[in-house]
Every structure is written in C-alpha cells, then in structure tokens.
Design a protein around this motif. Structure first.
Motif, PDB file in Angstrom:
ATOM      1  N   GLY A 154       0.795  -1.220   0.000  1.00 31.38           N
ATOM      2  CA  GLY A 154       0.000   0.000   0.000  1.00 31.38           C
ATOM      3  C   GLY A 154       0.827   1.270   0.000  1.00 31.38           C
ATOM      4  N   ASN A 155       2.178   1.160  -0.005  1.00 28.90           N
ATOM      5  CA  ASN A 155       3.020   2.355  -0.033  1.00 28.90           C
ATOM      6  C   ASN A 155       3.165   2.872  -1.452  1.00 28.90           C
ATOM      7  N   THR A 156       3.166   4.192  -1.584  1.00 33.02           N
ATOM      8  CA  THR A 156       3.369   4.788  -2.895  1.00 33.02           C
ATOM      9  C   THR A 156       4.863   4.928  -3.173  1.00 33.02           C
ATOM     10  N   VAL A 157       5.255   4.523  -4.360  1.00 31.93           N
ATOM     11  CA  VAL A 157       6.659   4.673  -4.752  1.00 31.93           C
ATOM     12  C   VAL A 157       6.708   5.528  -6.008  1.00 31.93           C
ATOM     13  N   GLY A 169      12.155  -7.389  -2.972  1.00 32.79           N
ATOM     14  CA  GLY A 169      12.021  -5.928  -3.008  1.00 32.79           C
ATOM     15  C   GLY A 169      10.558  -5.586  -3.083  1.00 32.79           C
ATOM     16  N   PRO A 170      10.231  -4.317  -3.047  1.00 25.83           N
ATOM     17  CA  PRO A 170       8.813  -3.954  -3.169  1.00 25.83           C
ATOM     18  C   PRO A 170       8.266  -4.361  -4.531  1.00 25.83           C
ATOM     19  N   SER A 171       7.031  -4.850  -4.562  1.00 21.94           N
ATOM     20  CA  SER A 171       6.399  -5.223  -5.824  1.00 21.94           C
ATOM     21  C   SER A 171       5.342  -4.176  -6.160  1.00 21.94           C
ATOM     22  N   LEU A 172       5.624  -3.377  -7.178  1.00 22.08           N
ATOM     23  CA  LEU A 172       4.708  -2.299  -7.538  1.00 22.08           C
ATOM     24  C   LEU A 172       3.650  -2.818  -8.501  1.00 22.08           C
ATOM     25  N   ILE A 173       2.434  -2.359  -8.282  1.00 18.26           N
ATOM     26  CA  ILE A 173       1.341  -2.798  -9.147  1.00 18.26           C
ATOM     27  C   ILE A 173       1.094  -1.742 -10.208  1.00 18.26           C
ATOM     28  N   ASP A 174       1.034  -2.218 -11.431  1.00 20.00           N
ATOM     29  CA  ASP A 174       0.902  -1.324 -12.590  1.00 20.00           C
ATOM     30  C   ASP A 174      -0.398  -1.699 -13.292  1.00 20.00           C
ATOM     31  N   PRO A 175      -1.534  -1.314 -12.694  1.00 23.64           N
ATOM     32  CA  PRO A 175      -2.809  -1.890 -13.142  1.00 23.64           C
ATOM     33  C   PRO A 175      -3.118  -1.640 -14.619  1.00 23.64           C
ATOM     34  N   THR A 176      -2.778  -0.471 -15.123  1.00 19.54           N
ATOM     35  CA  THR A 176      -3.112  -0.196 -16.520  1.00 19.54           C
ATOM     36  C   THR A 176      -1.980  -0.582 -17.456  1.00 19.54           C
ATOM     37  N   GLY A 177      -0.849  -0.984 -16.915  1.00 18.14           N
ATOM     38  CA  GLY A 177       0.296  -1.307 -17.769  1.00 18.14           C
ATOM     39  C   GLY A 177       0.985  -0.070 -18.290  1.00 18.14           C
ATOM     40  N   ARG A 178       0.603   1.107 -17.757  1.00 20.26           N
ATOM     41  CA  ARG A 178       1.106   2.370 -18.294  1.00 20.26           C
ATOM     42  C   ARG A 178       2.613   2.511 -18.079  1.00 20.26           C
ATOM     43  N   THR A 179       3.081   2.066 -16.895  1.00 20.56           N
ATOM     44  CA  THR A 179       4.509   2.191 -16.599  1.00 20.56           C
ATOM     45  C   THR A 179       5.325   1.273 -17.508  1.00 20.56           C
ATOM     46  N   ALA A 180       4.808   0.060 -17.727  1.00 19.65           N
ATOM     47  CA  ALA A 180       5.503  -0.863 -18.630  1.00 19.65           C
ATOM     48  C   ALA A 180       5.607  -0.249 -20.022  1.00 19.65           C
ATOM     49  N   ILE A 181       4.541   0.426 -20.463  1.00 17.32           N
ATOM     50  CA  ILE A 181       4.566   1.059 -21.784  1.00 17.32           C
ATOM     51  C   ILE A 181       5.579   2.200 -21.793  1.00 17.32           C
ATOM     52  N   ALA A 182       5.601   2.992 -20.710  1.00 18.69           N
ATOM     53  CA  ALA A 182       6.546   4.106 -20.646  1.00 18.69           C
ATOM     54  C   ALA A 182       7.989   3.609 -20.714  1.00 18.69           C
ATOM     55  N   PRO A 224      -2.802  -9.022  -7.878  1.00 17.93           N
ATOM     56  CA  PRO A 224      -2.122  -8.898  -6.581  1.00 17.93           C
ATOM     57  C   PRO A 224      -2.240 -10.171  -5.733  1.00 17.93           C
ATOM     58  N   THR A 225      -3.420 -10.811  -5.751  1.00 18.65           N
ATOM     59  CA  THR A 225      -3.582 -12.011  -4.909  1.00 18.65           C
ATOM     60  C   THR A 225      -2.642 -13.124  -5.357  1.00 18.65           C
ATOM     61  N   THR A 226      -2.542 -13.302  -6.653  1.00 17.88           N
ATOM     62  CA  THR A 226      -1.643 -14.323  -7.184  1.00 17.88           C
ATOM     63  C   THR A 226      -0.205 -14.011  -6.781  1.00 17.88           C
ATOM     64  N   ILE A 227       0.145 -12.729  -6.901  1.00 20.60           N
ATOM     65  CA  ILE A 227       1.503 -12.303  -6.580  1.00 20.60           C
ATOM     66  C   ILE A 227       1.797 -12.575  -5.099  1.00 20.60           C
ATOM     67  N   ARG A 228       0.847 -12.217  -4.244  1.00 17.85           N
ATOM     68  CA  ARG A 228       1.054 -12.417  -2.803  1.00 17.85           C
ATOM     69  C   ARG A 228       1.302 -13.881  -2.500  1.00 17.85           C
ATOM     70  N   ALA A 229       0.465 -14.749  -3.082  1.00 19.22           N
ATOM     71  CA  ALA A 229       0.616 -16.183  -2.842  1.00 19.22           C
ATOM     72  C   ALA A 229       1.973 -16.660  -3.318  1.00 19.22           C
ATOM     73  N   TYR A 230       2.366 -16.159  -4.491  1.00 21.51           N
ATOM     74  CA  TYR A 230       3.641 -16.576  -5.083  1.00 21.51           C
ATOM     75  C   TYR A 230       4.814 -16.129  -4.206  1.00 21.51           C
ATOM     76  N   LEU A 231       4.735 -14.854  -3.742  1.00 24.66           N
ATOM     77  CA  LEU A 231       5.838 -14.326  -2.943  1.00 24.66           C
ATOM     78  C   LEU A 231       5.922 -15.032  -1.589  1.00 24.66           C
ATOM     79  N   ALA A 232       4.763 -15.408  -1.058  1.00 26.60           N
ATOM     80  CA  ALA A 232       4.760 -16.131   0.218  1.00 26.60           C
ATOM     81  C   ALA A 232       5.521 -17.444   0.061  1.00 26.60           C
ATOM     82  N   ARG A 233       5.402 -18.062  -1.096  1.00 27.67           N
ATOM     83  CA  ARG A 233       6.088 -19.338  -1.364  1.00 27.67           C
ATOM     84  C   ARG A 233       7.569 -19.130  -1.664  1.00 27.67           C
TER      85      ARG A 233
END
Lengths: 199, 170, 667
Positions: free
Chosen positions: B50-53, B118-131, B104-113
């Motif tokens: 929930g932290n903003t980066v 490092g922090p995992s940032l969520i890029d819901p629209t894919g905008r950052t990946a495009i940038a 996010p839920t899949t990611i959390r489960a995966y990271l728990a395993r």
C-alpha cells in the motif's frame, strides 16, 4: 486503407466540432507524469471520434508480443493495455502523431508498423513507384516500337498474315469472335499450312 | 554475351546477397532500447503493502527495476537470482519489481512461497511498462544515482549478468 | 539403427545426384542418348532413396525411437498418432527432408513424362533438377540432418511438436501443399534454364513449361489460402493475412509465376516476349529459394521462422550460386532466343498482358522490398524498423485494383490490333455490369470509394469472364445450326483449358470482392462478462454460461462456454467455446477462437482474458463474406486443374490435328 482514411477524416471533423476544452482538462493536466509527453497539441476527444482515431493510431503500432500484428488487431492483454493507453492519450488531447512519437521514444522505431517516411526509410516508400514508372516507360517504349512494326506490316500484309495464321492455329484457346474475317483465298492457305504441320 | 543483362544482373544480385548476408548474424528479436542513456520515465505506483513509490524516491542510489509476472516461466527461473542479488547488494542498490499484467492475490501467494526481493509495484493499466518500452517479461532496467537508465536486459538474469550490470553504476 | 539406415539412404540420394547432374549436362552437350538414359535412372534412384528415407523417418517417429535426433526433438509419447506423423514437417530438419522428397518425386515425374524433341533440352533440364537435388540432399545429409544420433543417455520421452501445429487440422495439409507449390517451381525453372542452355524454346517446349508452371501455381494458391484460413481459425485476431514475411515469401513466386503464365500466352499467340517469359520463370524459382532462406534462417521476425538456425549461410550460398549462374547463363544465351518483333498495341489482348505483367512485377517488387527492408535498414542504419500491414495495404491495394481492372479489360480485348470501332464495342458492352456492381455495393449500406470501385471493376470483370468462358458454347452452336440462339455446354467443356483460365479469373474476382466486403463491414464488440451476463453484436446475443479448465497432456485450456442466441426471439443457435491455451513453452497464453461460419457472415469469438472472480473478457467479431474468400481461392485452384486437362475438340474442326500435336508435349 481508404476506409481508414475516411475514418480519420471523420474523426478530425468531429474533433473540430466538439472542441469543448474543459471536458477532460482537469483529468489530463494532473495525470501526465512523463515529461516526454509535453503539452497536448489538440483538444480533448471523446465518443465515436475518439474510438475511430484510437483504431487508426493503434493499427499503426506494432504489438510487442505478437508476430507482426498491430495493437488494434491483436487480442493479447499487452496489446489491449497499449490500445487503452493510446485511447487515454488521445482523449487527453494528444495528437495521433504525438502518441506515435511517445511510443517510439519508449520502444524504438521498431514499434511503428509502417516506417516513418523520412531519411533512408524513404527508399521503401519511393522504390515501388520508381519501379512502376521505369516499368511503364519500358512498356511505352515497346508499344511505340511495335506501332512502327505494325505500320511496316500493313504495307506487306500478305506474308505477315500468313505467318500469323500459323501462330493462331497453335492457339490454346480458339476464339472465332476475335478473329478477323476469313477470306476464301486465305482459308486455302491456312489449310495448306495445317497440312504441313500435321505430324 | 549480352553485356546489358550482365550489368543489370550484377546491379540487382550483389546488393541483395550483401544485405541478406548482413542480416544473417543478427537476431531479429533483439531490439536496443532507445531509453538507455536517458532519464527513466517518471512513475507513481503503489506496492503490495500500500506504499506509494515514485521515481523521485529512488534518486541518490542506483536502482534495479525488474518487470515480471507469475505466469512467465523465465521470471520464475530468475526469481532466486534476484533474491540472492538483493541480499548481496542490500545497502548499495534499490531493487524494485513492477508487476506486469498479473493479479495482486496471485503475486502475494507466489511471494509467500518463493520469497520477496524488493517492493512489488502494481501497474494496473500497464502504463509504466509502456513508458519503459517493455516488450515482454522479464525485462530489467538499471538506473544510476541520477535516475538515468544505463542498461536494459531482456530475459532471465543470472548472477554474473546482475554483477556486470550493476558494476557500471556502483 | 534407424539413424544409420536413414543417413545411408540420404547418402545414396546424394550420390545419385552428384553423379547424375554432371552426367546429364555432359550428355546434353554431347547429345548422348545413353548418358540421358543413365541420368534418368539415377534420378529414379534419387527418388527411391528419398522415399525410403522419409519412410524411415516416419517409422522412427511412430515407434518413438528417440535415438534419432529429430524424433528426440519433436516426438513425445503423449502425442496422438496423426500428429506424430505430421510432426515430420513441424520442425526444420524434418521439413527439409519433406522438401527433398517432393523434389525427388517431381524429378521422377518429369523424367517419366518428358517428351522433349531434342536430347539436349531434356538432358539440361534433368541436369538442373539433379543439381538442385544435390543441394537439398547435401542439406539433409549435413547441415539439417534429421537422422543424427541422440547422444546417450537416450531420453525416454520428448517435448512434442510445436504447440501451434497441434491446434488445428488445417496444419496437417497446409505445409505439404505449400511445399508442393514451392518445390514444384523447380521444374519450370529447369525447363527454362535448359532452353537457354540449348539456345532455343520451340512452341512445344513452351507448352511443356506452361503446364509445369501451372502445377506449382495451383498448389501455391491452395497453400496460401490454407495458411490464411489456418491463421484465421487459430491465431485469434479475426484476420487471415498479416503480411508476415513468410506469407509474403509464398506470395512472391506466385505473383511472378502468374505473370509468366500470362506472358507465355502472349508468346504462344504472337511469338513475342520469349526471353521475358523465361526470366519470369527463373525469377519465380529464385524467389522460392529466397523465401526458404528468409523462413529458415531466422533473419526475419515471423510466425514461422525457426529461431537462429545454422542452415542460413548454406542456403544463402546456394541462393548466391543460383543467382550468379542464372545471370551468367542469361547473359550468354539470351540473344539466341529469337522473339518475334514487338507488335502490341496497348488496346489489344497482348497489350493488356504487358500491363498485367507490369503490375504483377511491380507488386512482386513492392512486397519484396517491404519484406526485406527491415534487413536493409539494419544493415545501412543499424536500426530495427518494422514494415507491416499498414504499409503493404497502402501499397498493394492500388495494385490489386489495377489487376482487377486488367482482368476485366484484358480478356474483352481482341488479340492483335484491329480497328478502334471493334475495340470500343468490346470495351463498352460490359459497362452496364460495372454499373450494376457499383449499385449493388452501394446498396450494402456503407458506400466507400474502394468498395464502389471494387463493385464497378468486379462487375465488369464478371461480365467479361462469363462472356468469354461461355463463348465456345455459343459459337459452336451458331456455326453448325446457322442460328444465333442456342448454347452448347458441351462445347464449353470441350476446351477445359480455356474454361479453366476463366474459372481462375472468376475465383480471383470472388476473392477480391469478398476481401473488400469483409474488411469494410467487419464489426466487433468487447465485453467483460460474469456468468449469466450477455453481450450483443449484430443480430446475435451472446450469453456467457461458465468457464471450465481442461487439462490436456501438453496444455491447459480455459474454455468459456458461450451460448449464441438470436437477438430477436432469443432462439438458441449454437454454443461456442473460445479458449485460452497455456503452453508451458509459450510466454503468453494463446487464444483459440471459436467460429460460427455461414454463407453470409462469420461470428468469431475470442477469449481475451479471465479474471480471478470468474469473469471473462470476450471479443466478438462479425465479419461478412469470409467464407467466400476461401471458396474463391479454391475455385482458382480448381480452375488451374482444369487448365492441366487436355483439350478435346470435335474432329470436324480444322484446328484438330495441330492442336493435338501441341498437346503431346504437355501431357
């Protein structure tokens, strides 16, 4: 392609008609973090005009995970995300060209599905026309030289038509309507030629 | 001997064979990123906690930004490499993951395993990946202290590659 | 054991070619009948060796003999039998083996049907065929050897063939059809090269070359169509042609070969364009080798390109040798082939053929430079660029219209030059059909310039095509009974070649119109649906019922069950299950669309994504007239088959004996 051109025309027309500036302004002003995007060239866009332009621009962007498909065509999630980004930027008033340049600064020239018509790329745009022109010139030269030939033939028509009749007798498709009138003396000659070629 | 045919033929043939020969050694899938040597695109994303980066937050220290997802097989391969590298470079480099088209839920489960690096940032629209001009995951960007991209790497990282990439910014 | 057997067989084939090729050339130069006969036997030996080698590979595949390197590469115990056999062409080495087999069979068929009147013509042709055979058997024996031995320990199971190949039945027939077209180009090439070497191209030989040219053109048409259909049914984007480098590579030789077929007709009729026809045939073959290089070397990004293979330099060397040989032989011998002096007015059939050749060759050049430009740009600028669909559409569509125009005008024009009144009459008569075509297109409801033009040119061309195709029927009856009425279908059937040519034209017009209509009127809708939700497109309502996950040996499929209902009345029409297939080897899941075809339109559903909450993202595409594209190309292939049949004429016709004499060479 022509339909797309019409689409673009309509989109631009709609854009001129609906250039109410305040609509999306507060949204777009806040959102753009990326300094590369700069200030929108055009007024914000919405409705069918936006959809048409989105389609137009995304069909010029290469889907990065596909094989040669455009973002508009590809059903993959990446392509859908990119198309959404195109739509968002166009809605905020960025011009189609600005959007393409933005994608190019991120992905490189490879992302444009048709090469920019500048510099060395002009080769791919001009060469086909040059080729067609040279070809047309060659055809024209040939037709001109055959016009002289035909005039020449007309003056010595008898022997030439005889040799022609032999050619025609070998034709794959026989087409009486397209053949000149048969005159009796020629027909006798034809018959003789046929006898000769008979195995 | 018809000279004209020979000359025209040579004009057509030689460049064609030359160009095709030039194409041989190259990988058509390898595309240089135009962002190398340029400032990294600005972003503002929220991580799983929930932290903003923001990009500005990274200034002052080199950073490794890795785009990944749980459905990508090479990402799964490189995951332990990143876990180890993050431990080794703990104080000197910031390790940032950006999730590419995943839940996010899949990611959390995966990271728990598999453990987080490092922090995992969520890029819901894919905008950052495009940038960032991400073609497909995994892709890794290296940022120096001033936030300039010094390198981009496509595909799964191995320890030696990580060391080589980071050596330039340390 | 199987490796050794296969390798030995390939070496036998290699030896047969290595001895046969020089033998044939020498026999040609010395005009030795014994030498030619010996070379023919070696060609048959080459065939037998390739048939047995392929059989060995199939046996190894079926028995899952993983000690054979190719089986270890593409085989797997879980793959069904049919797919196991088909995996013969699912990867590089196997596809080259199939290539060699087809080449050998064509060589043998040529030998068995060879009716060349001069020894050197047949000998040089055979020598060329065996030289190409030498290269391909060398490729199979060395750089692309499928019969390598797997280093021990021999695996117990393999990865199975490329997932895309397992997706659809069309993949079983598409590659061999295309190979038949590609490889088939070698025979007309050999005949053309032999004509140059011998320094003559008599009418009979030209007819033989034309016949052999029809074979690859027919297979290429079919193969290209099957490829498009496959990508429509499998790749999930609702289109069939993306100007992918491999699609372009198959189109290039088709274009030049079609040009050659037309110019050969002018040559037969009027004795002109002899050297030009030969050049087109030579280029067609060179383009198939170029295509092989592009698709098999990994220099271009493509659906089909096998990644970074080692045989690129070998094929490029062969391509270079072929190019140099062709240019040198052309330069040495082209002056010996005497064409009749040019005698075409533009407003004559021969003139139209000239223009047809111009457009087809310009088309070829455009596609070629567009396909190669990424390589050129990288060599010159060091930057990767893309040349994709927007470029090709922009450039190719006007040329396509040019072709459709000529296809209407050309056959309407008389051969030779006649008075301008006759020409004007021939050109003006079909104009009402153009008007009808245009009105029909406008009536469809979205009159765009290109659609109206398609209607006009298509209507005109249809009129001319039918008029010309049926002409023998009318003429035959008219002559005998003295009346102008009456029509004899028998007379039409008696010249299947003429009919075939117009069937091809008809198929082309049908395909052209179908493409124009389908691309103009395509509509799509996207929606994210919960179970029970509905979306609407056109006359349909689509209800999402459930998502199920199916585990198959090599993939995990998520299938969305969609009920197709009529929008008005809610009558249930069909159930479609678009799927997302996840293959372990693939970066992104592959969408497997579900299609409901009807004569008027296709409903095409793609599952784009699935949410954790059970929602699905569905894209529905409604495209009219798609089915007519496939049918149109199918007609073109059928027409080509008709063109291969011997003409039968009533014996009363004067043309009879001469006609049969020319047929002899073609049979």
């Amino acid at each position: 392609m022509a339909t797309r051109g019409v689409g673009l025309g309509l989109a631009l027309l709609a854009l001129l008609l609906t250039s109410a500036p305040a609509l999306v302004a507060q949204d777009s002003a806040a959102v753009e973090l990326d300094p590369r995007l700069g200030v929108p060239d055009d007024a914000p866009l919405s409705g069918p005009a936006l959809e048409a332009l989105t389609q137009e621009i995304s069909s010029l962007i290469r889907c990065p995970v596909c094989q040669g498909l455009s973002v508009a065509d590809s059903p993959t999630t990446s392509a859908v995300a990119m198309q959404d980004e195109v739509r968002r930027l166009l809605a905020a008033g960025y011009s189609g060209d600005q959007v393409l340049v933005y994608f190019e600064t991120s992905y490189g020239e490879f992302i444009r599905l048709e090469p920019k018509a500048q510099g060395f790329n002009l080769v791919v745009w001009i060469a086909p026309f040059a080729f067609l022109l040279i070809g047309a010139a060659l055809v024209a030269m040939r037709v001109r030289s055959s016009r002289a030939q035909l005039a020449d033939n007309a003056s010595r028509s008898a022997p030439r038509s005889a040799s022609q009749s032999q050619e025609e007798s070998q034709d794959v498709d026989h087409d009486p309507h397209n053949e000149p009138e048969r005159d009796p003396s020629l027909e006798a000659y034809r018959q003789r030629v046929r006898e000769e070629v008979k195995p | 001997m018809n000279r004209r045919v020979l000359v025209v033929g040579a004009i057509l043939v030689l460049p064609l064979v030359w160009v095709l020969g030039m194409g041989l050694g190259k990988d058509p899938k390898r595309i240089e990123s135009p962002l190398v040597g340029k400032p990294a695109p600005a972003f503002e994303l929220v991580d799983l906690a929930g932290n903003t980066v923001r990009l500005e937050d990274l200034a002052g220290k080199p950073a490794l930004i890795n785009f990944w997802s749980t459905w990508c097989v090479p990402c799964v391969y490189e995951h332990p490499v990143l876990v180890a590298a993050a431990r080794r470079y703990r104080d000197r480099v910031q390790f940032i993951g950006v999730i590419y088209q995943d839940e996010p839920t899949t990611i959390r489960a995966y990271l728990a395993r598999s453990g987080a690096w490092g922090p995992s940032l969520i890029d819901p629209t894919g905008r950052t990946a495009i940038a960032f001009g991400v073609y497909g995951v995994p892709e890794t960007f290296i940022l120096d202290r001033s936030g300039t991209i010094t390198a981009k790497y496509d595909g799964a990282l191995d320890p030696a590659t990580v060391d080589a990439l980071l050596a330039e910014v340390l | 054991m199987m490796s050794l057997l296969g390798q030995s067989l390939v070496l036998v084939g290699l030896a047969a070619c290595a001895v046969g090729a020089p033998l044939a050339f020498t026999a040609g130069a010395r005009r030795s009948q014994v030498g030619v006969t010996a070379a023919r036997w070696l060609a048959h030996l080459f065939s037998v060796a390739m048939v047995l080698a392929t059989a060995t590979m199939i046996v190894a595949l079926v028995r899952h003999d993983f000690s054979v390197s190719y089986v270890a590469e593409v085989g797997s115990l879980a793959t069904p039998l049919v797919i196991t056999i088909v995996s013969l062409w699912s990867s590089l080495a196997g596809s080259i083996l199939l290539w060699g087999l087809i080449l050998a069979l064509f060589t043998t068929i040529y030998c068995l049907t060879d009716r060349a009147s001069q020894i050197d013509e047949s000998a040089y042709t055979l020598g060329t065929l065996l030289s190409v055979g030498l290269f391909f058997s060398f490729l199979i024996a060395g750089p692309a050897n499928p019969f390598g031995t797997t280093p021990s320990p021999i695996p117990l199971d393999g990865p199975g063939p490329n997932p895309l190949l397992q997706n659809h039945a069309l993949m079983i027939i598409h590659p061999p059809t295309l190979y038949l077209g590609y490889v088939g180009m070698v025979v007309p090439f050999a005949i053309a090269l032999a004509a140059l070497l011998a320094g003559r191209m008599p009418a009979k030989r030209l007819q033989t070359m034309r016949t052999w040219l029809l074979v690859p053109v027919g297979f290429l048409s079919l193969g290209i169509m099957l490829g498009g259909w496959w990508s429509y049914e499998v790749l999930g984007w609702g289109g069939y042609w993306a100007w992918d480098p491999v699609e372009n590579a198959s189109l290039l030789p088709w274009l030049t070969a079609v040009a050659a077929l037309h110019s050969a007709m002018a040559q037969q009729r009027r004795g002109t364009l002899k050297a030009w026809t030969i050049i087109l045939v030579l280029v067609s073959f060179l383009l198939t080798i170029l295509g092989t290089f592009l698709t098999r070397s990994g220099v271009v990004n493509s659906v089909h390109a096998f990644s970074q293979s080692s045989i690129g330099p070998t094929i490029l060397t062969f391509f270079g040798i072929c190019l140099v040989a062709v240019v040198v032989i052309l330069a040495l011998r082209v002056d010996r082939l005497q064409s009749a002096p040019a005698s075409e007015a533009l407003t004559s059939r021969a003139g139209a053929i000239l223009l047809n050749n111009l457009v087809l060759v310009a088309f070829t050049f455009t596609v070629l430079i567009g396909t190669l430009f990424p390589i050129i740009a990288e060599a010159v600028r060091g930057v990767k660029v893309s040349v994709g669909e927007p470029y090709f559409n922009r450039m190719a569509i006007p040329l396509g219209f040019g072709l459709l125009f000529l296809l209407g005008v050309g056959p309407a024009l008389p051969w030779g030059t006649s008075d301008s009144r006759q020409v004007r009459k021939a050109l003006l008569t079909p104009l009402p059909a153009a008007l009808v075509g245009m009105v029909l297109m406008a009536w469809l409801g979205k009159p765009s310039g290109s659609l109206l033009l398609t209607g006009a040119l298509g209507g005109y061309a249809l009129w001319v095509t039918f008029d010309q195709a049926l002409r023998p029927g009318r003429a035959g009856r008219g002559k005998r009974s003295g009346t102008r009425q009456g029509f004899s279908l028998l007379a039409v059937m008696r010249s299947p070649r003429r009919l075939g040519a117009y069937v091809v034209h008809f198929g082309f017009i049908m395909t052209f119109i179908a493409i124009a209509v389908s691309s103009t009127f395509q509509t799509d809708a996207e929606a994210t649906l919960q179970a029970g939700d509905t979306m609407e497109i056109g006359e349909y309502q689509l209800r999402f019922e459930a998502l199920r996950v199916v585990e198959e040996p090599h993939l995990t499929a998520q299938r969305a069950r969609m009920v197709v209902l009529r929008r008005e009345g809610g009558k249930e029409l069909a159930i479609l299950e678009p799927a997302l297939n996840v293959y372990p080897s693939q970066r992104e899941p592959l969408a497997a669309p579900a299609v409901r075809s009807s004569p008027t339109h296709d409903l095409y559903l793609t599952l784009m994504n699935t949410g954790l909450d059970g929602t699905v993202g569905i894209r529905a595409i409604l495209t009219p007239a798609v089915i007519w594209i496939w049918i149109g190309v199918l007609m073109m292939s059928l027409g080509t088959v008709l063109c291969l049949m011997p003409n039968r004429r009533p014996s009363t016709t004067l043309e009879g004996p001469v006609e049969q004499a020319t047929e002899g060479g073609a049979a």
